[in-house]
Every structure is written in C-alpha cells, then in structure tokens.
Design an enzyme around this catalytic site. Structure first.
Site, PDB file in Angstrom:
ATOM      1  N   HIS A 167      13.616   3.436  59.376  1.00  0.00           N
ATOM      2  CA  HIS A 167      13.546   4.682  58.597  1.00  0.00           C
ATOM      3  C   HIS A 167      12.096   5.124  58.386  1.00  0.00           C
ATOM      4  O   HIS A 167      11.633   5.287  57.260  1.00  0.00           O
ATOM      5  CB  HIS A 167      14.255   4.518  57.249  1.00  0.00           C
ATOM      6  CG  HIS A 167      14.791   5.826  56.716  1.00  0.00           C
ATOM      7  ND1 HIS A 167      16.012   5.933  56.103  1.00  0.00           N
ATOM      8  CD2 HIS A 167      14.273   7.087  56.723  1.00  0.00           C
ATOM      9  CE1 HIS A 167      16.215   7.189  55.748  1.00  0.00           C
ATOM     10  NE2 HIS A 167      15.162   7.915  56.112  1.00  0.00           N
ATOM     11  N   ARG A 181      21.128  10.130  59.086  1.00  0.00           N
ATOM     12  CA  ARG A 181      21.538   9.120  58.107  1.00  0.00           C
ATOM     13  C   ARG A 181      22.471   8.152  58.826  1.00  0.00           C
ATOM     14  O   ARG A 181      23.285   8.567  59.663  1.00  0.00           O
ATOM     15  CB  ARG A 181      22.271   9.753  56.909  1.00  0.00           C
ATOM     16  CG  ARG A 181      21.369  10.458  55.920  1.00  0.00           C
ATOM     17  CD  ARG A 181      20.489   9.487  55.129  1.00  0.00           C
ATOM     18  NE  ARG A 181      19.652  10.165  54.137  1.00  0.00           N
ATOM     19  CZ  ARG A 181      18.409  10.584  54.350  1.00  0.00           C
ATOM     20  NH1 ARG A 181      17.828  10.391  55.523  1.00  0.00           N
ATOM     21  NH2 ARG A 181      17.725  11.185  53.386  1.00  0.00           N
ATOM     22  N   GLU A 235      21.451   0.107  55.769  1.00  0.00           N
ATOM     23  CA  GLU A 235      19.998  -0.118  55.737  1.00  0.00           C
ATOM     24  C   GLU A 235      19.475  -0.472  54.346  1.00  0.00           C
ATOM     25  O   GLU A 235      18.398  -1.044  54.218  1.00  0.00           O
ATOM     26  CB  GLU A 235      19.250   1.102  56.280  1.00  0.00           C
ATOM     27  CG  GLU A 235      19.317   2.331  55.377  1.00  0.00           C
ATOM     28  CD  GLU A 235      18.489   3.498  55.915  1.00  0.00           C
ATOM     29  OE1 GLU A 235      18.630   3.834  57.093  1.00  0.00           O
ATOM     30  OE2 GLU A 235      17.720   4.079  55.120  1.00  0.00           O
TER      31      GLU A 235
HETATM   32  P1  NAI Z   1      18.483  20.989  57.165  1.00  0.00           P
HETATM   33  O1  NAI Z   1      19.307  21.178  55.948  1.00  0.00           O
HETATM   34  O2  NAI Z   1      17.342  21.911  57.426  1.00  0.00           O
HETATM   35  O3  NAI Z   1      19.431  21.035  58.469  1.00  0.00           O
HETATM   36  C1  NAI Z   1      20.663  20.363  58.549  1.00  0.00           C
HETATM   37  C2  NAI Z   1      21.534  21.161  59.502  1.00  0.00           C
HETATM   38  O4  NAI Z   1      22.733  20.420  59.740  1.00  0.00           O
HETATM   39  C3  NAI Z   1      21.938  22.527  58.940  1.00  0.00           C
HETATM   40  O5  NAI Z   1      21.641  23.549  59.867  1.00  0.00           O
HETATM   41  C4  NAI Z   1      23.446  22.390  58.719  1.00  0.00           C
HETATM   42  O6  NAI Z   1      24.142  23.613  58.911  1.00  0.00           O
HETATM   43  C5  NAI Z   1      23.786  21.365  59.786  1.00  0.00           C
HETATM   44  N1  NAI Z   1      25.086  20.735  59.589  1.00  0.00           N
HETATM   45  C6  NAI Z   1      25.721  20.446  58.422  1.00  0.00           C
HETATM   46  N2  NAI Z   1      26.930  19.899  58.679  1.00  0.00           N
HETATM   47  C7  NAI Z   1      27.050  19.865  60.028  1.00  0.00           C
HETATM   48  C8  NAI Z   1      28.087  19.412  60.909  1.00  0.00           C
HETATM   49  N3  NAI Z   1      29.237  18.915  60.426  1.00  0.00           N
HETATM   50  N4  NAI Z   1      27.876  19.518  62.233  1.00  0.00           N
HETATM   51  C9  NAI Z   1      26.731  20.036  62.730  1.00  0.00           C
HETATM   52  N5  NAI Z   1      25.717  20.475  61.952  1.00  0.00           N
HETATM   53  C10 NAI Z   1      25.883  20.375  60.619  1.00  0.00           C
HETATM   54  O7  NAI Z   1      17.998  19.472  57.122  1.00  0.00           O
HETATM   55  P2  NAI Z   1      16.776  18.819  57.898  1.00  0.00           P
HETATM   56  O8  NAI Z   1      15.544  18.952  57.086  1.00  0.00           O
HETATM   57  O9  NAI Z   1      16.773  19.317  59.295  1.00  0.00           O
HETATM   58  O10 NAI Z   1      17.202  17.276  57.860  1.00  0.00           O
HETATM   59  C11 NAI Z   1      18.361  16.818  58.541  1.00  0.00           C
HETATM   60  C12 NAI Z   1      18.667  15.415  58.080  1.00  0.00           C
HETATM   61  O11 NAI Z   1      17.648  14.533  58.554  1.00  0.00           O
HETATM   62  C13 NAI Z   1      18.630  15.217  56.550  1.00  0.00           C
HETATM   63  O12 NAI Z   1      19.842  15.590  55.941  1.00  0.00           O
HETATM   64  C14 NAI Z   1      18.377  13.746  56.431  1.00  0.00           C
HETATM   65  O13 NAI Z   1      19.612  13.090  56.409  1.00  0.00           O
HETATM   66  C15 NAI Z   1      17.628  13.399  57.721  1.00  0.00           C
HETATM   67  N6  NAI Z   1      16.242  13.024  57.468  1.00  0.00           N
HETATM   68  C16 NAI Z   1      15.783  11.842  57.986  1.00  0.00           C
HETATM   69  C17 NAI Z   1      14.478  11.440  57.783  1.00  0.00           C
HETATM   70  C18 NAI Z   1      13.944  10.173  58.382  1.00  0.00           C
HETATM   71  O14 NAI Z   1      12.864   9.711  57.955  1.00  0.00           O
HETATM   72  N7  NAI Z   1      14.585   9.586  59.361  1.00  0.00           N
HETATM   73  C19 NAI Z   1      13.558  12.245  56.958  1.00  0.00           C
HETATM   74  C20 NAI Z   1      14.118  13.515  56.542  1.00  0.00           C
HETATM   75  C21 NAI Z   1      15.416  13.857  56.763  1.00  0.00           C
END
Ligand code: NAI
Length: 336
Positions: free
Chosen positions: A295, A234, A263
């Site tokens: 995005h 994000r 964005e």
């Molecule tokens: P997820 O929930 O499976 O993994 C997120 C990880 O980040 C978790 O393991 C969590 O413990 C960790 N985390 C939380 N706070 C943290 C911190 N302060 N420092 C280090 N790690 C931390 O989520 P997923 O599916 O892997 O997605 C990650 C992010 O990707 C989403 O939250 C979203 O913002 C972004 N995203 C972007 C997309 C795009 O089209 N560019 C599409 C889908 C998601």
C-alpha cells in the site's frame, strides 16, 4: 483543535508537524491503529485523525461519540473503513482528502505493469548474482495492447493518460464517463467486453458493496488467457482465492497488487522477524508472476504534503464553521 492522530508513522509526524506550523492544532500522535481494542486511547479528543487500516465500525464510533469526539478526519480518499451511516446517526462529522496527486497512485500502477511485464524483480536478482541469462525474462510491448480500466475517476484518468502515451488501446467501465478520458479516446464498454478484450485489467474504483469481490471466479473466467491484473484500489475488490485459482490455472498471467483484503494485519509495519500467519498472502508470494507492494501507491513527497495540508485544513474548517467541503456525506456514500 486537540487532535488524536492514530496509526502515526514517522513520516506522518514529520509531514503533519511541518504543515501544522500554519494551522497550530494540538497534535497528539499514537502509533496504534484505532479499533475496538484501542478505542479508549482517544478519549477526550474532539478530533480523531485516522488512516486506511483504522477500523471505525459501529462499536468504535459509538465509543468515540460517547467520549466527546465530534470529528473524524481521514488522511486518505477512501472511506470504506468508516461506517458512515452510523457516524451520521451519532452526529459525528467525517472529512477526507478526496484528491491529493492522483499521479502518485497512477504512476505506481504503471510501475507494477512495467515491472511485471519485463520481470524486473527477477532481472534485478539475476544480475546481482552474476546471472545474465535472459531465458524466462521475455516481455511484451505495451504499444497496441488493450488495457481495461475499471473506474475512471482521478486515478483511473491519470492511468489512462500515461498509458495513452505508451500507445495502448484504452477501454473502460465506470457508471460516469470522464470527459478527459473520452477526449483521450478511451472507449466505455460493458464490463463483460472489458474482461473479454483486455490484455491488462487495472482497478481504480472505490470499495463499495457493488465492487466488493468484483473480481471473483466468474470475472476471472471471462478474462483473456494470460491476462495481467493490477489492483491499487482496495484489497476487497478482489476475491483473493479466485485470483489464486486463476494464477494456478494460468488464466491470470501476472498479478500486481498494492492492496490486499486482509492487509490490516500486515501492512505499514516491519514483520520481517515474525512468522506471517496469513496463509492466503503467503500463497500469493509463492508465485513468480505476482508482485506485491505494501500500500505505497500514495507514498510520494508531493502526495504526503498534499494529504497533510488538506487534513489540517479540513480540521480548521470544521473548528471555524462546523462544516467542511470535504465531508463524507450520506449522498456520497450512495454514489461512491
Ligand atoms: P475517484 O472517486 O476520483 O474515482 C473513482 C471512480 O470509480 C469514479 O469515477 C466512480 O464513478 C468509479 N466507480 C464507482 N463504482 C464503480 C463500479 N462499480 N465500476 C466501475 N467504476 C466505478 O477516486 P480516485 O481518487 O480515483 O481513487 C480510486 C480509489 O483508489 C480510491 O477509492 C481508493 O480506494 C484507491 N486509492 C488507493 C491508494 C493507494 O495508495 N494504493 C491511494 C488513494 C486511493
């Protein structure tokens, strides 16, 4: 269920209408984003389906609740654009699509790394102009390089898996260890060590109060000279001005972004005949070593199909049982 689908692009209509043959919801599409200016358009819809740049702050949620909405169905994983505490206070249920092919975003992240490293945008333009000189296109081998992954959830783990295949040394920072990553040989380290040792830093954590502007001047200062920084999570996890300063000084060697803090005013629309008013974004575009996509990490046929199916399933589960396993709870808000 009668569903107002906001920020509806042509591809949203196509995939949702196709998947809806199995669900038979009454879908009404709105091109507009949902925000304070547009909140009246969804009056009377018990379910409102939104995307990443719809803004559901307290004022919007209060209006929605007053207009009869009971369910907010996010067709994305992140929920930072919804005030979950206010939604809970108003009795509004919020559901999301927690997982839909993390590979789509992971592969795009690695695509940014490869394109930046081997200067593919410049090479593409040079060859089309009949310029076959290689000066300025020098890259480096990924094999043996250290990649720091911030956030090893579904997407971060998929990135680790791909980069393991490239022969990278993988280090990571996450409050929770992912066993898949541990089995791959990913070493969990404190953030300071990750910054100090990574040739490439890639962000895959959600946007939370803890990760807002995680990459600011101090973090950039701790990174290796010439580091490559990738953000497909994000936009607001990065302080864009700090990164601009890092690019100007040469501290940041290259930057790949699929997301940008402001964005909402730019992405998902064709502004090619307009003057872009965002000076920070325009400054980013002046750097030869910056590659920005709008995005599109999620934008694969497999992911869209999965997103639409889960979204409609979430709405059906709520309509049938009043609950859904993909609900964004206050507990989830605490843990991210
Ligand atoms: P997820 O929930 O499976 O993994 C997120 C990880 O980040 C978790 O393991 C969590 O413990 C960790 N985390 C939380 N706070 C943290 C911190 N302060 N420092 C280090 N790690 C931390 O989520 P997923 O599916 O892997 O997605 C990650 C992010 O990707 C989403 O939250 C979203 O913002 C972004 N995203 C972007 C997309 C795009 O089209 N560019 C599409 C889908 C998601």
């Amino acid at each position: 269920m009668k569903v107002a689908v906001c920020s509806a692009q042509a591809y949203d209509r196509e995939f949702l209408l196709s998947a809806n043959r199995d669900f038979a919801h009454e879908l009404v599409f709105f091109d507009s984003r949902l925000n304070r200016e547009t909140r009246q358009i969804v009056a009377g819809f018990p379910a409102v389906c939104v995307f990443v740049n719809d803004t559901l702050d307290a004022a919007v949620l209060e209006t929605l609740a007053g207009q009869g909405t009971r369910l907010i169905a996010l067709r994305c994983a992140g929920f930072n654009n919804v005030d979950i505490q206010v939604a809970a206070n108003l009795g509004l249920h919020v559901v999301r699509v927690p997982a839909y092919s993390p590979h789509s975003v992971a592969e795009h992240s690695v695509g940014l790394i490869l394109a930046l490293n081997r200067h593919l945008p410049q090479a593409y333009n040079r060859v089309r102009n009949g310029n076959f000189a290689l000066q300025g296109l020098l890259g480096f081998e990924l094999r043996g390089k250290t990649v720091g992954i911030i956030g090893t959830g579904r997407i971060g783990a998929a990135v680790a898996c791909i980069l393991h295949g490239f022969g990278c040394r993988l280090i990571a920072c996450d409050p929770y260890r992912n066993t898949e990553c541990v089995q791959l040989g990913v070493e969990y380290v404190p953030l300071e060590k990750l910054y100090a040792e990574s040739d490439i830093v890639t962000l895959h954590c959600p946007l939370t109060p803890q990760t807002h502007h995680l990459i600011g001047a101090e973090a950039v200062g701790r990174m290796k000279d010439g580091v490559m920084l990738i953000n497909t999570s994000r936009g607001a996890t990065i302080d864009t001005w700090a990164v601009v300063a890092g690019l100007k000084s040469g501290k940041i060697g290259s930057l790949g972004l699929d997301v940008y803090e402001q964005e909402g005013d730019l992405f998902f629309q064709d502004l090619s005949d307009q003057v872009i008013q965002d000076d920070v974004f325009q400054r980013l575009l002046t750097f030869p070593n910056v590659l920005i996509t709008g995005h599109q990490g999620f934008f694969t046929a497999e992911a869209l199909s999965s997103i639409t199916h889960t979204t409609l399933h979430n709405i059906s589960a709520f309509e049938r049982d009043g609950v859904c396993q993909n609900e964004v709870t206050l507990e989830l808000l605490q843990t991210g």
